[in-house]
Design a protein around this motif. Sequence first.
Motif, PDB file in Angstrom:
ATOM      1  N   ASN A  54      15.795  -3.484  -5.314  1.00  0.00           N
ATOM      2  CA  ASN A  54      17.202  -3.286  -5.685  1.00  0.00           C
ATOM      3  C   ASN A  54      17.505  -4.058  -6.969  1.00  0.00           C
ATOM      4  N   SER A  55      18.284  -3.451  -7.834  1.00  0.00           N
ATOM      5  CA  SER A  55      18.668  -4.120  -9.080  1.00  0.00           C
ATOM      6  C   SER A  55      19.941  -4.911  -8.862  1.00  0.00           C
ATOM      7  N   SER A  56      20.112  -5.967  -9.666  1.00  0.00           N
ATOM      8  CA  SER A  56      21.340  -6.751  -9.622  1.00  0.00           C
ATOM      9  C   SER A  56      22.486  -5.934 -10.198  1.00  0.00           C
ATOM     10  N   SER A  57      23.715  -6.337  -9.895  1.00  0.00           N
ATOM     11  CA  SER A  57      24.886  -5.602 -10.347  1.00  0.00           C
ATOM     12  C   SER A  57      24.968  -5.621 -11.865  1.00  0.00           C
ATOM     13  N   GLY A  58      25.040  -4.426 -12.463  1.00  0.00           N
ATOM     14  CA  GLY A  58      25.181  -4.303 -13.905  1.00  0.00           C
ATOM     15  C   GLY A  58      23.923  -4.599 -14.686  1.00  0.00           C
ATOM     16  N   ALA A  59      22.769  -4.679 -14.052  1.00  0.00           N
ATOM     17  CA  ALA A  59      21.526  -4.992 -14.756  1.00  0.00           C
ATOM     18  C   ALA A  59      20.494  -3.917 -14.472  1.00  0.00           C
ATOM     19  N   SER A  60      19.489  -3.870 -15.338  1.00  0.00           N
ATOM     20  CA  SER A  60      18.355  -2.968 -15.149  1.00  0.00           C
ATOM     21  C   SER A  60      17.246  -3.706 -14.405  1.00  0.00           C
ATOM     22  N   ALA A  61      16.454  -2.933 -13.667  1.00  0.00           N
ATOM     23  CA  ALA A  61      15.393  -3.550 -12.864  1.00  0.00           C
ATOM     24  C   ALA A  61      14.076  -2.825 -13.109  1.00  0.00           C
ATOM     25  N   ILE A  62      13.005  -3.612 -13.135  1.00  0.00           N
ATOM     26  CA  ILE A  62      11.641  -3.102 -13.242  1.00  0.00           C
ATOM     27  C   ILE A  62      10.863  -3.621 -12.035  1.00  0.00           C
ATOM     28  N   GLY A  63      10.274  -2.691 -11.260  1.00  0.00           N
ATOM     29  CA  GLY A  63       9.523  -3.086 -10.072  1.00  0.00           C
ATOM     30  C   GLY A  63       8.025  -3.027 -10.320  1.00  0.00           C
ATOM     31  N   LEU A  64       7.304  -4.035  -9.848  1.00  0.00           N
ATOM     32  CA  LEU A  64       5.851  -4.115  -9.964  1.00  0.00           C
ATOM     33  C   LEU A  64       5.280  -4.425  -8.593  1.00  0.00           C
ATOM     34  N   ALA A  65       4.224  -3.699  -8.207  1.00  0.00           N
ATOM     35  CA  ALA A  65       3.573  -3.936  -6.914  1.00  0.00           C
ATOM     36  C   ALA A  65       2.063  -3.798  -7.106  1.00  0.00           C
ATOM     37  N   GLY A  66       1.302  -4.639  -6.411  1.00  0.00           N
ATOM     38  CA  GLY A  66      -0.145  -4.589  -6.536  1.00  0.00           C
ATOM     39  C   GLY A  66      -0.804  -5.693  -5.737  1.00  0.00           C
ATOM     40  N   LYS A  67      -2.120  -5.823  -5.929  1.00  0.00           N
ATOM     41  CA  LYS A  67      -2.901  -6.807  -5.196  1.00  0.00           C
ATOM     42  C   LYS A  67      -3.560  -7.732  -6.203  1.00  0.00           C
ATOM     43  N   LEU A  68      -3.414  -9.028  -6.010  1.00  0.00           N
ATOM     44  CA  LEU A  68      -3.977 -10.018  -6.923  1.00  0.00           C
ATOM     45  C   LEU A  68      -4.467 -11.201  -6.114  1.00  0.00           C
ATOM     46  N   LEU A  69      -5.772 -11.518  -6.302  1.00  0.00           N
ATOM     47  CA  LEU A  69      -6.389 -12.659  -5.614  1.00  0.00           C
ATOM     48  C   LEU A  69      -6.187 -12.574  -4.110  1.00  0.00           C
ATOM     49  N   GLY A  70      -6.290 -11.371  -3.582  1.00  0.00           N
ATOM     50  CA  GLY A  70      -6.167 -11.168  -2.137  1.00  0.00           C
ATOM     51  C   GLY A  70      -4.760 -11.129  -1.639  1.00  0.00           C
ATOM     52  N   LEU A  71      -3.759 -11.226  -2.507  1.00  0.00           N
ATOM     53  CA  LEU A  71      -2.364 -11.196  -2.102  1.00  0.00           C
ATOM     54  C   LEU A  71      -1.721  -9.894  -2.555  1.00  0.00           C
ATOM     55  N   ASP A  72      -0.921  -9.318  -1.674  1.00  0.00           N
ATOM     56  CA  ASP A  72      -0.104  -8.167  -2.042  1.00  0.00           C
ATOM     57  C   ASP A  72       1.196  -8.697  -2.669  1.00  0.00           C
ATOM     58  N   LEU A  73       1.405  -8.373  -3.923  1.00  0.00           N
ATOM     59  CA  LEU A  73       2.548  -8.903  -4.678  1.00  0.00           C
ATOM     60  C   LEU A  73       3.551  -7.794  -4.970  1.00  0.00           C
ATOM     61  N   LEU A  74       4.840  -8.167  -4.903  1.00  0.00           N
ATOM     62  CA  LEU A  74       5.945  -7.280  -5.300  1.00  0.00           C
ATOM     63  C   LEU A  74       6.868  -8.080  -6.213  1.00  0.00           C
TER      64      LEU A  74
ATOM     65  N   SER B 285       9.895   6.492   2.805  1.00  0.00           N
ATOM     66  CA  SER B 285       9.182   6.415   4.076  1.00  0.00           C
ATOM     67  C   SER B 285       7.848   5.700   3.896  1.00  0.00           C
ATOM     68  N   GLY B 286       7.717   4.579   4.596  1.00  0.00           N
ATOM     69  CA  GLY B 286       6.483   3.818   4.546  1.00  0.00           C
ATOM     70  C   GLY B 286       6.241   3.131   3.228  1.00  0.00           C
ATOM     71  N   GLY B 287       7.281   2.936   2.429  1.00  0.00           N
ATOM     72  CA  GLY B 287       7.109   2.336   1.113  1.00  0.00           C
ATOM     73  C   GLY B 287       7.965   1.099   0.907  1.00  0.00           C
ATOM     74  N   SER B 288       7.951   0.603  -0.343  1.00  0.00           N
ATOM     75  CA  SER B 288       8.674  -0.609  -0.726  1.00  0.00           C
ATOM     76  C   SER B 288       9.911  -0.233  -1.547  1.00  0.00           C
ATOM     77  N   LEU B 289      10.905  -1.117  -1.567  1.00  0.00           N
ATOM     78  CA  LEU B 289      12.162  -0.881  -2.292  1.00  0.00           C
ATOM     79  C   LEU B 289      12.517  -2.126  -3.099  1.00  0.00           C
TER      80      LEU B 289
ATOM     81  N   GLY C 137       0.789  -1.219   0.000  1.00  0.00           N
ATOM     82  CA  GLY C 137       0.000   0.000   0.000  1.00  0.00           C
ATOM     83  C   GLY C 137       0.813   1.256   0.000  1.00  0.00           C
ATOM     84  N   GLY C 138       2.098   1.205   0.238  1.00  0.00           N
ATOM     85  CA  GLY C 138       2.932   2.384   0.281  1.00  0.00           C
ATOM     86  C   GLY C 138       3.599   2.670  -1.061  1.00  0.00           C
ATOM     87  N   PRO C 139       4.407   3.749  -1.081  1.00  0.00           N
ATOM     88  CA  PRO C 139       5.115   4.069  -2.323  1.00  0.00           C
ATOM     89  C   PRO C 139       6.153   2.993  -2.656  1.00  0.00           C
ATOM     90  N   LEU C 140       6.547   2.960  -3.948  1.00  0.00           N
ATOM     91  CA  LEU C 140       7.514   1.964  -4.455  1.00  0.00           C
ATOM     92  C   LEU C 140       8.772   2.679  -4.945  1.00  0.00           C
TER      93      LEU C 140
END
Length: 535
Positions: free
Chosen positions: A257-277, A251-255, A239-242
Amino acid sequence: MAILVQTRRTALAIALAATTALPLGMADARTATAPGAPAGTAVGQSRSVSVGGSSVVQVNTGRGRLVTLSRPMSDVFVADDSIADVQVRSPTQLYIFGKKTGETSVSATTRGGAIVYATTVRVGTNIDSIGAMLSLAMPDAQLVATPMNGLVLLTGTVAGPGDAAEAERLVQAYVGESTKVLSRLRTATPLQVNLQVRIAEVSRTFIKNVGVNLGSVDGTGGFKFGIARGSATTTFAPGGPLGVGFTSAPSGGSLVNSSSGASAIGLAGKLLGLDLLAAVDLGETLGQVTTLANPNLTALSGETATFLAGGEIPIPLSGGLGTVSVEYKQYGVSLAYTPTVLSDGRISLRVRPEVSQIDNASAVTVGGTRVPGITTRRAETTLELGSGQSMMIGGLLSNTHGNNIDKTPFLGDLPIIGSLFRSNSFQRNETELVIIITPYLVKPANSPSQIALPHDGYRAPDDASRILLGELGSGGNGPRPVPTMVPGAAAAAAPAIGAAATVPPVPRRDPPAAAADARSTAKRKGAAPAPGFSN
């Protein structure tokens, strides 16, 4: 067997010996006797030489020689009459004639025991005519043919290896196959070979990684359920910022981290009653390494030369009683070869080039000491080339592919959504390696100024040029010295097989360098390049 002939028995015996008809060989010697010859000298179809201070008389088989003595003799001694024999003509003259190939001794003494004449008789086949034939066929060469013990020894100096082989063939054909010809001829100038080796390698690497990391939080009551994939370091606050790519979470959010030398895409949301990151790592690596080594080395024909530009790394070795010894391993660019210039002017080479580098990726730890590995490219072979010809002695074309998929069973096989439960990595390595050698018959330069050096023209910058203009140095950018061919030698060095190969022209001595600048003189139009290094 020794024969003792006593000429002092009676005057009748002497007269009879003087009037006895001579054999055919004796007649040849008699007709060749020069009137008024010096006393104690031999005149005939053969020649007399001096070896180590003792007289040697060379006589052909079936021929003879008349020897005139300075004083009357009374006794004659022949060591082996099966090789050569004597016949007394008068107290001051005797005939020596050859019977078969070999050597023996002949001595003549007076009534009181004084030595009048002593010599070594060397009997051979075509002794005089071999030298005459060589003088007629090769007038510029200094050749001496000496028969001894059933063979003919060739000594002297010739211009090149082709002349030495030709002289040996001529003598062998003249004396026949039953007589062995031993050649100890030397060339007028030693033959030196410069070998250029080019080692070129291009290595390409392509790596692509697609990884998925998934985490979940079940905040409902009752039965709890969760799912995870991968091992990415994340901080999840539903429910917090990403935040993606930061060192600390907002503050009050999710983080994420990308792997060394790679790009990262973060996804957060709620699916089937589960909070997914979810964190998707995308990485692609392209690499290319080019290696070019061009060592060259000069050696005398028949000798071995070695070259190393690199270093040595110490490798510890465990010994007895807890002792440790150190062995050094060479690395860098090395070259070892043995050239042999053949009679037809071609060059036989035993060559071993090598290029090695320190590889820390394959290092091992021994007794607490880290020992690096060594990546080596090496070739060793024997081949035959003409001067200026090139040949690829080794090559490699390597292409490897690797594709790895790391997935969750069953879930990773689902279409579309299954991509969240699998990671993919692809790697491709391509390597091309070529080793080329080129030998040259070379000769020394007449002046050191005719050879260009890498630091020629270099000038250290002053403080103003170094600070304000950023100069490191000036000059020294002239063309590098490379071997050149004699004009017209390219056609003579066309590929051929064995003795059918054409003989390249013999290098001629250059005139002395003028006092003027040799570098400007060599660059004039019409100046013929000589074997060796150009300016």
